[in-house]
Design an enzyme around this catalytic site. Structure first.
Site: not given
Lengths: 131, 99
Positions: B66-67
């Site tokens: 999800d970065a």
């Protein structure tokens, strides 16, 4: 034997280390570029950190070993909430507070990288924990 | 009229870029989490006693997945709701002409 309670404790420890790293990054930016940039980086980092805290709380609110599907549902709902909250916090800070957008972005990205570094620090400090 | 057209173009292209930023990030994250969740359930079905350990691994991998989505969504929402730096550049360029 790894239990749900120990996973919860370990995850909160990683989130705590993430906060420490965000504060450290903000102090470094404050020393390099001044008060406003340091504050902006701190706020940017906190925007992501608060969203991460919500995610961890949401996942472990009802996590159960017996029900893997319930864990997945909590996990995905928490992840959606995390992404939406981090974006909303980021925009609200830029829009309503006198911050430097570049420094805030550095703080935001730094907070994301801080989670990875915090995980590494955690596993160095707890060599018995299996990854 | 040319200035208004240029401003409109910049705003329009920025809206498209922000939509692509958020949409592509959502697509990549959705695929990543689909694979991640599927593998987790598969692992739990095979060895239920490893559930807690797999959860910990899932947390770490999720942070990697999800970065870039978080960065893209923040940037996209920033362009849409906060301020448009490209529009600022256009306004600075037309200021001498207008005055």
């Amino acid at each position: 034997m790894t239990t749900i309670r120990s996973v919860k404790t370990q995850t909160y420890q990683i989130v705590f280390w993430q906060l420490m790293l965000i504060m450290g990054l903000a102090v470094v930016i404050f020393l390099l570029r001044g008060l406003q940039s340091g504050l902006s980086a701190l706020l940017g980092g906190l925007a992501y950190w608060l969203a991460t805290l919500f995610f961890v709380w949401r996942v472990f609110r009802r996590a159960s070993v017996k029900n893997g599907r319930q864990f997945i549902v909590s996990f995905l709902a928490g992840e959606v909430g995390k992404l939406v909250l981090s974006g909303i916090f980021f925009v609200l800070i830029v829009k309503y507070l006198p911050v430097s957008p570049v420094s805030e972005m550095i703080g935001f990205v730094g907070a994301i990288i801080a989670f990875w570094i915090a995980s590494v620090i955690f596993f160095i400090r707890h060599p018995g924990v299996t990854l | 009229m040319d200035i208004a057209s240029t401003i409109g173009q910049v705003q329009g292209f920025t809206a498209v870029a922000a939509g692509l930023l958020i949409g592509l990030a959502a697509l990549g994250t959705a695929i990543g989490f689909g694979v991640l969740g599927g593998k987790f359930l598969e692992g739990v079905a095979r060895q239920p006693e490893l559930t807690a350990m797999l959860m910990m691994r899932m947390f770490l991998v999720a942070a990697l997945v999800d970065a870039f989505a978080a960065i893209s969504i923040a940037m996209g929402l920033y362009f849409i709701f906060a301020s448009n730096p490209f529009l600022g550049a256009v306004m600075n360029a037309v200021k001498p002409v207008a005055s």
